[in-house]
Design a protein around this motif. Structure first.
Motif, PDB file in Angstrom:
ATOM      1  N   PRO A  10      -6.098  16.379   1.097  1.00 29.77           N
ATOM      2  CA  PRO A  10      -7.456  16.126   0.613  1.00 29.77           C
ATOM      3  C   PRO A  10      -8.419  17.236   1.004  1.00 29.77           C
ATOM      4  N   VAL A  11      -9.410  17.457   0.152  1.00 32.19           N
ATOM      5  CA  VAL A  11     -10.417  18.480   0.426  1.00 32.19           C
ATOM      6  C   VAL A  11     -11.305  18.016   1.574  1.00 32.19           C
ATOM      7  N   CYS A  12     -11.440  18.851   2.568  1.00 32.14           N
ATOM      8  CA  CYS A  12     -12.320  18.564   3.706  1.00 32.14           C
ATOM      9  C   CYS A  12     -13.657  19.262   3.454  1.00 32.14           C
ATOM     10  N   ALA A  13     -14.735  18.477   3.279  1.00 37.30           N
ATOM     11  CA  ALA A  13     -16.041  19.065   2.962  1.00 37.30           C
ATOM     12  C   ALA A  13     -16.508  20.000   4.071  1.00 37.30           C
ATOM     13  N   THR A  14     -16.289  19.609   5.325  1.00 33.25           N
ATOM     14  CA  THR A  14     -16.726  20.451   6.445  1.00 33.25           C
ATOM     15  C   THR A  14     -16.014  21.794   6.417  1.00 33.25           C
ATOM     16  N   ARG A  15     -14.713  21.759   6.172  1.00 33.55           N
ATOM     17  CA  ARG A  15     -13.945  23.002   6.117  1.00 33.55           C
ATOM     18  C   ARG A  15     -14.393  23.855   4.944  1.00 33.55           C
ATOM     19  N   ALA A  16     -14.668  23.215   3.805  1.00 39.20           N
ATOM     20  CA  ALA A  16     -15.098  23.959   2.628  1.00 39.20           C
ATOM     21  C   ALA A  16     -16.449  24.637   2.852  1.00 39.20           C
ATOM     22  N   ILE A  17     -17.377  23.918   3.502  1.00 33.18           N
ATOM     23  CA  ILE A  17     -18.696  24.501   3.780  1.00 33.18           C
ATOM     24  C   ILE A  17     -18.559  25.660   4.761  1.00 33.18           C
ATOM     25  N   ARG A  18     -17.744  25.471   5.799  1.00 36.56           N
ATOM     26  CA  ARG A  18     -17.541  26.550   6.770  1.00 36.56           C
ATOM     27  C   ARG A  18     -16.937  27.777   6.102  1.00 36.56           C
ATOM     28  N   ASP A  19     -15.998  27.543   5.189  1.00 34.71           N
ATOM     29  CA  ASP A  19     -15.380  28.639   4.462  1.00 34.71           C
ATOM     30  C   ASP A  19     -16.406  29.328   3.568  1.00 34.71           C
ATOM     31  N   GLY A  20     -17.300  28.536   2.935  1.00 36.63           N
ATOM     32  CA  GLY A  20     -18.337  29.109   2.096  1.00 36.63           C
ATOM     33  C   GLY A  20     -19.305  29.971   2.872  1.00 36.63           C
ATOM     34  N   VAL A  21     -19.709  29.499   4.060  1.00 40.09           N
ATOM     35  CA  VAL A  21     -20.627  30.280   4.898  1.00 40.09           C
ATOM     36  C   VAL A  21     -19.979  31.601   5.289  1.00 40.09           C
ATOM     37  N   ARG A  22     -18.694  31.542   5.646  1.00 37.17           N
ATOM     38  CA  ARG A  22     -18.000  32.764   6.052  1.00 37.17           C
ATOM     39  C   ARG A  22     -17.932  33.768   4.910  1.00 37.17           C
ATOM     40  N   ARG A  23     -17.747  33.294   3.671  1.00 33.58           N
ATOM     41  CA  ARG A  23     -17.552  34.196   2.543  1.00 33.58           C
ATOM     42  C   ARG A  23     -18.858  34.604   1.860  1.00 33.58           C
ATOM     43  N   GLU A  24     -19.847  33.658   1.821  1.00 31.23           N
ATOM     44  CA  GLU A  24     -21.045  33.904   1.013  1.00 31.23           C
ATOM     45  C   GLU A  24     -22.344  33.909   1.813  1.00 31.23           C
ATOM     46  N   GLY A  25     -22.287  33.485   3.070  1.00 34.10           N
ATOM     47  CA  GLY A  25     -23.514  33.368   3.843  1.00 34.10           C
ATOM     48  C   GLY A  25     -24.098  31.967   3.718  1.00 34.10           C
ATOM     49  N   TRP A  26     -24.959  31.596   4.687  1.00 36.48           N
ATOM     50  CA  TRP A  26     -25.427  30.207   4.721  1.00 36.48           C
ATOM     51  C   TRP A  26     -26.435  29.908   3.623  1.00 36.48           C
ATOM     52  N   ARG A  27     -27.234  30.894   3.182  1.00 41.01           N
ATOM     53  CA  ARG A  27     -28.234  30.623   2.145  1.00 41.01           C
ATOM     54  C   ARG A  27     -27.577  30.228   0.818  1.00 41.01           C
ATOM     55  N   ARG A  28     -26.631  31.034   0.362  1.00 39.80           N
ATOM     56  CA  ARG A  28     -25.962  30.730  -0.898  1.00 39.80           C
ATOM     57  C   ARG A  28     -25.128  29.451  -0.783  1.00 39.80           C
ATOM     58  N   THR A  29     -24.529  29.247   0.370  1.00 41.04           N
ATOM     59  CA  THR A  29     -23.729  28.038   0.562  1.00 41.04           C
ATOM     60  C   THR A  29     -24.613  26.795   0.536  1.00 41.04           C
ATOM     61  N   ALA A  30     -25.787  26.873   1.176  1.00 38.09           N
ATOM     62  CA  ALA A  30     -26.705  25.737   1.173  1.00 38.09           C
ATOM     63  C   ALA A  30     -27.180  25.426  -0.245  1.00 38.09           C
ATOM     64  N   ALA A  31     -27.483  26.467  -1.019  1.00 36.09           N
ATOM     65  CA  ALA A  31     -27.927  26.250  -2.402  1.00 36.09           C
ATOM     66  C   ALA A  31     -26.810  25.603  -3.230  1.00 36.09           C
ATOM     67  N   THR A  32     -25.582  26.049  -3.000  1.00 39.22           N
ATOM     68  CA  THR A  32     -24.456  25.457  -3.716  1.00 39.22           C
ATOM     69  C   THR A  32     -24.280  23.985  -3.340  1.00 39.22           C
ATOM     70  N   CYS A  33     -24.439  23.660  -2.053  1.00 36.66           N
ATOM     71  CA  CYS A  33     -24.299  22.269  -1.608  1.00 36.66           C
ATOM     72  C   CYS A  33     -25.314  21.362  -2.292  1.00 36.66           C
ATOM     73  N   VAL A  34     -26.531  21.861  -2.488  1.00 32.91           N
ATOM     74  CA  VAL A  34     -27.553  21.067  -3.180  1.00 32.91           C
ATOM     75  C   VAL A  34     -27.117  20.803  -4.620  1.00 32.91           C
ATOM     76  N   ARG A  35     -26.595  21.822  -5.283  1.00 32.91           N
ATOM     77  CA  ARG A  35     -26.148  21.650  -6.668  1.00 32.91           C
ATOM     78  C   ARG A  35     -24.971  20.687  -6.770  1.00 32.91           C
ATOM     79  N   LEU A  36     -24.142  20.660  -5.723  1.00 27.59           N
ATOM     80  CA  LEU A  36     -22.936  19.831  -5.759  1.00 27.59           C
ATOM     81  C   LEU A  36     -23.147  18.446  -5.160  1.00 27.59           C
ATOM     82  N   ALA A  37     -24.366  18.094  -4.800  1.00 26.00           N
ATOM     83  CA  ALA A  37     -24.621  16.780  -4.202  1.00 26.00           C
ATOM     84  C   ALA A  37     -24.084  15.626  -5.058  1.00 26.00           C
ATOM     85  N   PRO A  38     -24.203  15.671  -6.416  1.00 25.01           N
ATOM     86  CA  PRO A  38     -23.644  14.574  -7.222  1.00 25.01           C
ATOM     87  C   PRO A  38     -22.137  14.412  -7.087  1.00 25.01           C
ATOM     88  N   LEU A  39     -21.469  15.449  -6.557  1.00 27.49           N
ATOM     89  CA  LEU A  39     -20.024  15.377  -6.424  1.00 27.49           C
ATOM     90  C   LEU A  39     -19.559  14.609  -5.192  1.00 27.49           C
TER      91      LEU A  39
END
Length: 268
Positions: free
Chosen positions: A170-199
Motif C-alpha cells: 500500500p502507498v504510504c502517504a508519509t513516505r510519499a510526502i518525504r520522497d516529494g520533499v527530497r525530490r522537489e522541495g517542501w514548497r512544491r510538495t505542499a502545493a501538490t498536497c493541497v491539490r491532492l486533498a480530495p484523494l
C-alpha cells in the motif's frame, strides 16, 4: 469519432470462474473516484511512473499498437499517443473512460481510443493484436492476477513487450510526502498536497480494502514468469518504494497453444 485500428473486433467469450464481469460495488467505487483519481497527474511520482513505463518500451515499429490495460482516466494512453503510438485504452469504469475521452478530444489525438472492458475477464481482442501492453497500478487490484496476465500475453504479439508498474505494498502517504520533499522541495510538495486533498479518502479506501496482500519483488517476478512471460527486468518504480516496474517479453507461442480466431473489422 476517430476510427479504431483495423484488424480488431470486440467479441464475447465465457469468463473464467465467474469473474468476467466487474462487481457492481467495484464499478461504483471507481466511478465515484474518477475525478479524484484524475488529480493524480499533479503528483510528480505518478508522472514519473508514467514516464518510466513509456521509456521502457523498445523502439516503435512503423505502426505501433499498444494496449493500456486499466487505463483509468487515460493519462498513460495519451502520453503514448503524443509520442507516436496507436493506443487502445481499456477500463471497466464508465466514469473513468468518460474523463479519458474528454481529454483525448481536447488533445486532438485520433490515434488513441478508449473502450470499456474488464481485466477480470477475457478481453475482446484477437490473439497477437498488440505490439505492446502497458499497465500502471492495476494488476494488484485484481482477484485473479494469473488469469489476467495470461490474457494479456494472449493478445500480445510474439516478441512483444509488456511494461507494467504495479504496487507491491500500500502507498504510504508519509513516505510519499518525504520522497516529494527530497525530490522537489517542501514548497512544491505542499502545493501538490493541497491539490491532492480530495484523494485522501480514495487512498484510505484503496489501502484499507481494495489493495490485495503485499508482494515481494520475487513474487511479482514469479507471477509474470508463470504466465509465460520472459522477465527482462524488475526495478523499483518512482512511487516511494511502493511499486515495481517490470519489463517482459512474449516468446513465440507454443505450437499446441489454443488460439482465438480473429475477424478483421474497423470499429467506429
Amino acid at each position: 469519432r476517430a476510427r479504431m485500428p483495423a484488424g480488431l473486433r470486440p467479441t464475447s467469450r465465457p469468463g473464467w470462474g465467474g469473474s468476467g464481469v466487474a462487481p457492481v460495488r467495484r464499478e461504483a467505487f471507481w466511478n465515484a473516484c474518477a475525478s479524484a483519481y484524475d488529480a493524480l497527474i499533479a503528483f510528480e511520482p505518478y508522472r514519473q511512473t508514467l514516464e518510466q513505463v513509456a521509456r521502457a518500451l523498445p523502439p516503435v515499429p512503423p505502426t505501433p499498437l499498444a494496449l493500456d490495460a486499466g487505463a483509468g482516466t487515460g493519462n498513460l494512453a495519451l502520453l503514448l499517443g503524443r509520442r507516436g503510438f496507436n493506443v487502445v485504452g481499456i477500463d471497466s469504469s464508465p466514469a473513468m473512460l468518460a474523463l479519458a475521452e474528454r481529454k483525448r478530444r481536447r488533445a486532438g489525438l485520433g490515434c488513441v481510443h478508449f473502450l470499456r472492458a474488464d481485466l477480470e475477464g477475457p478481453l475482446p481482442f484477437p490473439d497477437g493484436a498488440f505490439d505492446y501492453v502497458v499497465s500502471v497500478h492495476a494488476l494488484h487490484l485484481l482477484n485473479n492476477r494469473a488469469a489476467a496476465l495470461r490474457e494479456l500475453r494472449r493478445i500480445l504479439k510474439d516478441g512483444g513487450t509488456l511494461a507494467i508498474s504495479d504496487l507491491v505494498r500500500p502507498v504510504c502517504a508519509t513516505r510519499a510526502i518525504r520522497d516529494g520533499v527530497r525530490r522537489e522541495g517542501w514548497r512544491r510538495t505542499a502545493a501538490t498536497c493541497v491539490r491532492l486533498a480530495p484523494l485522501l479518502p480514495f487512498l484510505a479506501l484503496l489501502n484499507g480494502g481494495l489493495h490485495r496482500r503485499e508482494r515481494t519483488q520475487a513474487e511479482l517476478t514469479e507471477e509474470l514468469a508463470s504466465a509465460g512471460f520472459e522477465v527482462e527486468s524488475v526495478a523499483q518504480a518512482y512511487a516511494a518504494d511502493s511499486a515495481r516496474l517490470a519489463v517482459c517479453r512474449k516468446a513465440a507461442t507454443a505450437p499446441d497453444a489454443p488460439r482465438h480466431e480473429a475477424r478483421v473489422a474497423v470499429w467506429r
